[in-house]
Write a protein that holds these residues in place. Structure first.
Motif, short mmCIF file in Angstrom:
data_model
loop_
_atom_site.label_atom_id
_atom_site.label_comp_id
_atom_site.label_asym_id
_atom_site.label_seq_id
_atom_site.Cartn_x
_atom_site.Cartn_y
_atom_site.Cartn_z
N TYR A 99 0.84 -1.19 0.00
CA TYR A 99 0.00 0.00 0.00
C TYR A 99 0.88 1.25 0.00
O TYR A 99 1.81 1.37 0.82
N PRO A 100 0.63 2.20 -0.92
CA PRO A 100 1.47 3.41 -0.97
C PRO A 100 1.31 4.25 0.28
O PRO A 100 0.20 4.70 0.60
N CYS B 274 4.53 8.46 7.58
CA CYS B 274 3.28 7.82 7.95
C CYS B 274 3.52 6.33 8.14
O CYS B 274 4.42 5.77 7.53
N THR B 275 2.73 5.70 8.99
CA THR B 275 2.89 4.27 9.24
C THR B 275 2.09 3.47 8.22
O THR B 275 0.93 3.77 7.95
N VAL C 203 3.91 -4.33 9.99
CA VAL C 203 4.65 -3.07 10.16
C VAL C 203 3.92 -2.17 11.14
O VAL C 203 4.53 -1.56 12.03
N TRP C 204 2.63 -2.08 11.00
CA TRP C 204 1.80 -1.24 11.87
C TRP C 204 1.93 -1.70 13.32
O TRP C 204 2.15 -0.89 14.23
N ILE C 205 1.80 -2.98 13.56
CA ILE C 205 1.91 -3.52 14.92
C ILE C 205 3.28 -3.20 15.51
O ILE C 205 3.39 -2.70 16.63
#
Length: 223
Positions: free
Chosen positions: A198-199, A204-205, A211-213
């Motif tokens: 996802y771009p 930004c996360t 990756v987010w976690i």
């Protein structure tokens, strides 16, 4: 302000119509051309006016519906009203604001969460999963978190976009908020690879769950 008519609000929205804003919104699936900051300013001036909100919603105009959501009184809605509104809210911004503002603040959020999550319409189901993600983060008692991971693992990869996005949010919040399930949540994200590419703008996360976690856990450990 009290006494404002639907016609007056619609005229003001028409004056604020911006072709550039409409073009940007259309790229995201929305169909209005009013800058959201200006729209919020209208709502701030009007304040809470539930009857006016209902009348604005009934116009079917997306900008008017966004104002309606901001000036409504969520506790006055019946479950059937919110259900009908959700099914009529087909554009992403109206859908998001309705769930995030009116439904979440109503006394019927949990009842609707259960009904919507199992709905065959993926847009409706996405609202249920969004409410579930919110519960995972804020009030998880009573939720079957391993069971939610089972469903996500089975269905998320092939889910339509909006439902997939909501399920991914739920996956990420399980991993962020519940250390005992973090490894499994990351593993599911890695195997399904949903939103991996996802771009994401700089600073930004990524919404890619592993990756987010990891990023959210890192921030909390540093705080």
């Amino acid at each position: 302000m009290p006494g404002t008519t639907v016609a007056e609000v619609m005229a003001e929205l028409a004056e604020l119509e911006d072709p550039k804003a409409r073009a940007v919104n259309q790229r995201h699936g929305d169909d209005h051309g009013v800058n959201l900051g200006k729209l919020r300013a209208i709502a701030k001036r009007l304040k809470t006016q539930h009857e006016l909100a209902l009348a604005l919603w009934d116009t079917g105009d997306s900008a008017a519906r966004l104002v309606a959501i901001l000036i409504c009184r969520p506790k006055e809605f019946e479950p059937a009203e919110l259900d009908a509104m959700l099914r009529a809210a087909r554009t992403p911004k109206v859908h998001d604001w309705l769930v995030g503002t009116a439904v979440k603040k109503s006394p019927h959020a949990e009842r609707l969460r259960l009904v919507w999550s199992a709905d065959p319409d993926p847009v409706v189901a996405s609202a249920g999963w969004r409410l579930t993600a919110d519960r995972v983060a804020k009030a998880p008692d009573g939720l079957d978190l391993p069971g939610l991971l089972d469903v996500i693992e089975e269905r998320m990869r092939d889910a339509p976009d909006r439902l997939q996005w909501a399920m991914n949010h739920c996956l990420a919040w399980i991993g962020i908020e519940h250390p005992e399930l973090r490894e499994r949540a990351i593993d599911i994200g890695q195997r399904l690879e949903v939103l991996k590419d996802y771009p994401t703008p700089p600073n930004c996360t990524s919404p890619y769950a592993p990756v987010w976690i990891a990023e959210m856990v890192r921030r909390r450990q540093r705080a």
